[in-house]
Design a protein around this motif. Structure first.
Motif, mmCIF file in Angstrom:
data_model
loop_
_atom_site.group_PDB
_atom_site.id
_atom_site.type_symbol
_atom_site.label_atom_id
_atom_site.label_comp_id
_atom_site.label_asym_id
_atom_site.label_seq_id
_atom_site.Cartn_x
_atom_site.Cartn_y
_atom_site.Cartn_z
ATOM 1 N N LEU A 24 42.368 40.057 33.950
ATOM 2 C CA LEU A 24 42.760 41.082 34.911
ATOM 3 C C LEU A 24 44.207 40.913 35.352
ATOM 4 O O LEU A 24 44.937 41.899 35.515
ATOM 5 C CB LEU A 24 41.829 41.050 36.125
ATOM 6 C CG LEU A 24 40.425 41.575 35.886
ATOM 7 C CD1 LEU A 24 39.532 41.291 37.083
ATOM 8 C CD2 LEU A 24 40.450 43.060 35.587
ATOM 9 N N LEU A 25 44.628 39.684 35.549
ATOM 10 C CA LEU A 25 46.023 39.437 35.923
ATOM 11 C C LEU A 25 46.967 39.827 34.790
ATOM 12 O O LEU A 25 48.062 40.340 35.043
ATOM 13 C CB LEU A 25 46.226 37.983 36.321
ATOM 14 C CG LEU A 25 45.594 37.578 37.657
ATOM 15 C CD1 LEU A 25 45.703 36.065 37.855
ATOM 16 C CD2 LEU A 25 46.231 38.326 38.810
ATOM 17 N N ALA A 26 46.559 39.616 33.544
ATOM 18 C CA ALA A 26 47.384 40.019 32.400
ATOM 19 C C ALA A 26 47.505 41.539 32.327
ATOM 20 O O ALA A 26 48.506 42.058 31.844
ATOM 21 C CB ALA A 26 46.791 39.470 31.108
ATOM 22 N N LEU A 27 46.475 42.249 32.811
ATOM 23 C CA LEU A 27 46.518 43.715 32.854
ATOM 24 C C LEU A 27 47.212 44.237 34.110
ATOM 25 O O LEU A 27 47.213 45.435 34.377
ATOM 26 C CB LEU A 27 45.102 44.293 32.773
ATOM 27 C CG LEU A 27 44.370 44.066 31.452
ATOM 28 C CD1 LEU A 27 42.921 44.529 31.569
ATOM 29 C CD2 LEU A 27 45.079 44.800 30.334
ATOM 30 N N ASN A 28 47.781 43.315 34.889
ATOM 31 C CA ASN A 28 48.539 43.633 36.093
ATOM 32 C C ASN A 28 47.660 44.104 37.257
ATOM 33 O O ASN A 28 48.097 44.902 38.074
ATOM 34 C CB ASN A 28 49.638 44.659 35.793
ATOM 35 C CG ASN A 28 50.898 44.356 36.561
ATOM 36 O OD1 ASN A 28 51.022 43.283 37.151
ATOM 37 N ND2 ASN A 28 51.827 45.295 36.544
ATOM 38 N N TYR A 29 46.424 43.624 37.310
ATOM 39 C CA TYR A 29 45.548 43.868 38.461
ATOM 40 C C TYR A 29 45.601 42.635 39.362
ATOM 41 O O TYR A 29 44.727 41.789 39.333
ATOM 42 C CB TYR A 29 44.099 44.122 38.016
ATOM 43 C CG TYR A 29 43.902 45.414 37.289
ATOM 44 C CD1 TYR A 29 43.980 46.621 37.964
ATOM 45 C CD2 TYR A 29 43.635 45.433 35.927
ATOM 46 C CE1 TYR A 29 43.808 47.818 37.297
ATOM 47 C CE2 TYR A 29 43.451 46.609 35.250
ATOM 48 C CZ TYR A 29 43.545 47.797 35.940
ATOM 49 O OH TYR A 29 43.368 48.985 35.277
ATOM 50 N N SER A 30 46.653 42.559 40.159
ATOM 51 C CA SER A 30 46.843 41.379 40.995
ATOM 52 C C SER A 30 46.135 41.545 42.333
ATOM 53 O O SER A 30 45.651 42.617 42.685
ATOM 54 C CB SER A 30 48.331 41.135 41.222
ATOM 55 O OG SER A 30 48.877 42.216 41.943
ATOM 56 N N VAL A 31 46.087 40.457 43.077
ATOM 57 C CA VAL A 31 45.416 40.458 44.380
ATOM 58 C C VAL A 31 46.092 41.436 45.333
ATOM 59 O O VAL A 31 45.423 42.166 46.063
ATOM 60 C CB VAL A 31 45.411 39.029 44.978
ATOM 61 C CG1 VAL A 31 44.825 39.030 46.380
ATOM 62 C CG2 VAL A 31 44.672 38.080 44.083
ATOM 63 N N GLY A 32 47.402 41.466 45.321
ATOM 64 C CA GLY A 32 48.134 42.335 46.236
ATOM 65 C C GLY A 32 48.344 43.739 45.707
ATOM 66 O O GLY A 32 49.037 44.538 46.348
ATOM 67 N N GLY A 33 47.752 44.070 44.577
ATOM 68 C CA GLY A 33 47.966 45.383 43.976
ATOM 69 C C GLY A 33 47.447 46.531 44.832
ATOM 70 O O GLY A 33 48.134 47.518 45.046
ATOM 71 N N LEU A 42 38.319 38.555 46.433
ATOM 72 C CA LEU A 42 37.665 37.861 47.540
ATOM 73 C C LEU A 42 36.187 37.627 47.240
ATOM 74 O O LEU A 42 35.688 36.506 47.363
ATOM 75 C CB LEU A 42 37.805 38.667 48.834
ATOM 76 C CG LEU A 42 37.047 38.107 50.033
ATOM 77 C CD1 LEU A 42 37.710 36.842 50.534
ATOM 78 C CD2 LEU A 42 36.956 39.141 51.133
ATOM 79 N N LEU A 43 35.490 38.664 46.819
ATOM 80 C CA LEU A 43 34.056 38.520 46.535
ATOM 81 C C LEU A 43 33.797 37.580 45.369
ATOM 82 O O LEU A 43 32.922 36.706 45.446
ATOM 83 C CB LEU A 43 33.431 39.883 46.234
ATOM 84 C CG LEU A 43 32.945 40.683 47.421
ATOM 85 C CD1 LEU A 43 32.303 41.975 46.967
ATOM 86 C CD2 LEU A 43 31.991 39.900 48.275
ATOM 87 N N THR A 44 34.539 37.735 44.294
ATOM 88 C CA THR A 44 34.301 36.870 43.142
ATOM 89 C C THR A 44 34.748 35.439 43.416
ATOM 90 O O THR A 44 34.142 34.494 42.910
ATOM 91 C CB THR A 44 34.977 37.415 41.877
ATOM 92 O OG1 THR A 44 36.381 37.583 42.118
ATOM 93 C CG2 THR A 44 34.358 38.736 41.446
ATOM 94 N N GLY A 45 35.783 35.270 44.227
ATOM 95 C CA GLY A 45 36.210 33.926 44.607
ATOM 96 C C GLY A 45 35.174 33.226 45.478
ATOM 97 O O GLY A 45 34.875 32.038 45.276
ATOM 98 N N LEU A 46 34.619 33.956 46.451
ATOM 99 C CA LEU A 46 33.549 33.383 47.272
ATOM 100 C C LEU A 46 32.328 33.040 46.425
ATOM 101 O O LEU A 46 31.686 32.014 46.633
ATOM 102 C CB LEU A 46 33.165 34.346 48.389
ATOM 103 C CG LEU A 46 34.148 34.451 49.542
ATOM 104 C CD1 LEU A 46 33.712 35.536 50.518
ATOM 105 C CD2 LEU A 46 34.273 33.118 50.263
#
Length: 101
Positions: A24-33, A42-46
């Motif tokens: 996802l990060l390689a596709l440019n879907y970052s946390v702050g996007g 947040l959900l997947t990290g938890l």
């Protein structure tokens, strides 16, 4: 044994989740996007943290099984299964909440 399979599948899940984040990060879907991305991370990290907690409980049970500590194997397995079942119900509840919003 089945405990070894549980450890293997748990580690496989964590590796797959980290791989999905990298993709996802390689596709440019970052946390702050956008807020949806932040909520997803947040959900997947938890969820990943909860799975790591379950892995710790599972590692303790595997340790007692390998050492053949029969007096402490049952309590550690009982605690491990309670943790995983509680985690299942928490995430089913959260997914139910997300379904109705």
């Amino acid at each position: 044994t089945l405990l070894n399979l549980a450890v293997l599948f748990t580690l496989g899940f964590i590796v797959a989740q980290l791989w999905a984040w990298q993709h996802l990060l390689a596709l440019n879907y970052s946390v702050g996007g956008n807020p949806a991305n932040s909520f997803f991370y947040l959900l997947t990290g938890l969820h990943g943290l909860h799975v790591l907690g379950g892995l710790i409980a599972l590692a303790i049970a595997v340790y007692h099984a390998i050492r053949r500590h029969s007096d402490s194997l049952y309590p550690s397995l009982s605690l491990c299964t309670r943790y995983w079942h509680f985690l299942l119900f928490v995430w089913l509840f959260l997914l139910g909440l997300l379904r109705f919003t």
